[in-house]
Scaffold this active site. Structure first.
Site, mmCIF file in Angstrom:
data_model
loop_
_atom_site.group_PDB
_atom_site.id
_atom_site.type_symbol
_atom_site.label_atom_id
_atom_site.label_comp_id
_atom_site.label_asym_id
_atom_site.label_seq_id
_atom_site.Cartn_x
_atom_site.Cartn_y
_atom_site.Cartn_z
ATOM 1 N N CYS A 57 14.822 8.242 5.333
ATOM 2 C CA CYS A 57 13.545 8.299 4.627
ATOM 3 C C CYS A 57 12.657 7.184 5.143
ATOM 4 O O CYS A 57 13.127 6.120 5.522
ATOM 5 C CB CYS A 57 13.807 8.110 3.133
ATOM 6 S SG CYS A 57 12.361 7.856 2.131
ATOM 7 N N CYS A 62 7.993 5.964 2.015
ATOM 8 C CA CYS A 62 6.561 6.037 1.732
ATOM 9 C C CYS A 62 6.354 5.799 0.246
ATOM 10 O O CYS A 62 7.293 5.570 -0.494
ATOM 11 C CB CYS A 62 6.002 7.382 2.165
ATOM 12 S SG CYS A 62 6.521 8.748 1.114
ATOM 13 N N SER A 63 5.107 5.886 -0.188
ATOM 14 C CA SER A 63 4.798 5.507 -1.574
ATOM 15 C C SER A 63 5.415 6.475 -2.577
ATOM 16 O O SER A 63 5.423 6.189 -3.763
ATOM 17 C CB SER A 63 3.291 5.439 -1.773
ATOM 18 O OG SER A 63 2.705 6.693 -1.506
ATOM 19 N N CYS A 64 5.931 7.604 -2.119
ATOM 20 C CA CYS A 64 6.485 8.555 -3.094
ATOM 21 C C CYS A 64 7.999 8.638 -3.025
ATOM 22 O O CYS A 64 8.589 9.636 -3.410
ATOM 23 C CB CYS A 64 5.849 9.919 -2.937
ATOM 24 S SG CYS A 64 5.728 10.462 -1.252
#
Lengths: 209, 128
Positions: free
Chosen positions: A109, A112-114
């Site tokens: 992964c 990221c912000s999510c």
């Protein structure tokens, strides 16, 4: 409150007003030499189990003990996970990949912000490093060995790369010797690493019942 | 710099009302853990004492309550962050204007970063 004012723009990243302010402070203090981001990360990682609802462990425990829930989870992970209490950000699609004796799943992964922390808990510090990502793809068995996970040679290892649209949750195999355990007891066995595939759940004798 | 769970426990003992369990602090969201760790780092660096921190935090909580904060406990780290911003400015580490500039730069970085990629701050994110 201006939090989530960009909630409906899926084409770029999202940070709440609060997150923007925290990042601003952290970057200023880092530049000025007051804080070392690596030291912050190490401290924060010690609170792996103290951040957020960690719904993933409960999701896994329920899937282990309830075949109907498991079927639902494999079919429509978002809805099944939401039923345990976590409603993710819109536009984020969770997919569950199941470990079996034949196949072990592992997720990489970009953080990221999510990143789905309400499900998985805090990401490990090394997770976002480029060497980890590239090695996980090229030599997953070697990476797992480094983490102390030795899988039978005949077990295939499948690596999943999270994209902007899909997040993965690994459904580990239920440990032996846990027949008759409650969901709460089973959830205690589920580690963050077992849900990203870089570890296995704890064994039945590793926790106090 | 020794940022460790023991230092964290001392902080939790020194500062009133930090959400905690038997082992130490607990957090609702990752940013709260960051805000906590930043305060711990600044304290370790001698920027402020826990007594000064407690006073600044208490003042922020009073101010928020006067402005109608529901005070349900879930807003604790919002006050913590506001106190951090204030004490960092008061101690001459970084003025409020600088903090605002960096906040805007992060917003810019966020908007130019495609969904699914990590957000990183670059010089071009700072407006003129």
């Amino acid at each position: 409150m201006s939090d989530h004012q960009h909630e409906h723009d899926y084409d770029h990243s999202e940070l709440s007003e609060t997150e923007l302010r925290v990042r601003a402070l952290e970057s200023i203090l880092t530049e000025k030499g007051y804080v070392d981001p690596a030291a912050l990360d190490v401290l924060i990682e010690t609170y792996e189990k103290k951040v957020g609802p960690r719904n993933g462990a409960r999701v896994v425990a329920r899937a282990w003990s309830n075949p109907q829930f498991k079927a639902w989870l494999m079919r429509d992970a978002n809805a099944a996970i939401a039923s345990v209490g976590y409603a993710g950000r819109q536009g984020e699609h969770m997919t569950v990949v199941e470990n079996t004796p034949e196949r072990h799943n592992m997720v990489v992964c970009t953080l990221c912000s999510c990143y789905p922390w309400p499900v998985l808990g805090l990401p490990p510090v090394w997770y976002k490093s480029a060497p980890y990502r590239s090695r996980a793809v090229v030599d997953p068995r070697g990476v797992l060995r480094d983490f102390g996970v030795a899988l039978p040679a005949q077990t295939e290892i499948r690596v999943w790369d999270s994209t902007s649209e899909v997040r993965y949750l690994v459904l580990p195999m239920r440990p032996a010797g846990t027949e008759g355990w409650s969901e709460e007891q089973l959830a205690e066995l589920v580690t963050r690493d077992s849900m990203i595939g870089t570890g296995l759940p704890k064994k039945s004798d590793e926790i106090a019942r | 710099m020794t940022l460790d769970p023991q230092a964290a426990r001392q902080a939790v003992d020194a500062v009133p009302d930090v959400p905690r369990d038997a082992d130490g602090p607990v957090f609702r969201e990752p940013w709260e853990a960051h805000a906590f760790a930043i305060a711990l780092a600044l304290h370790e660096r001698g920027v402020f004492t826990w007594e000064e921190w407690t006073q600044t935090l208490a003042a922020e909580i009073r101010r928020a309550q006067a402005a109608g904060d529901p005070d349900t406990g879930t807003t604790y780290y919002r006050h913590w962050l506001a106190a951090l911003e204030r004490i960092v400015a008061e101690k001459g580490v970084a003025a409020a204007e600088m903090q605002a500039r960096y906040r805007d730069a992060w917003e810019h970085a966020c908007e130019r970063t495609p969904h699914g990629k990590p957000i990183e701050l670059r010089p071009g994110d700072f407006g003129n």
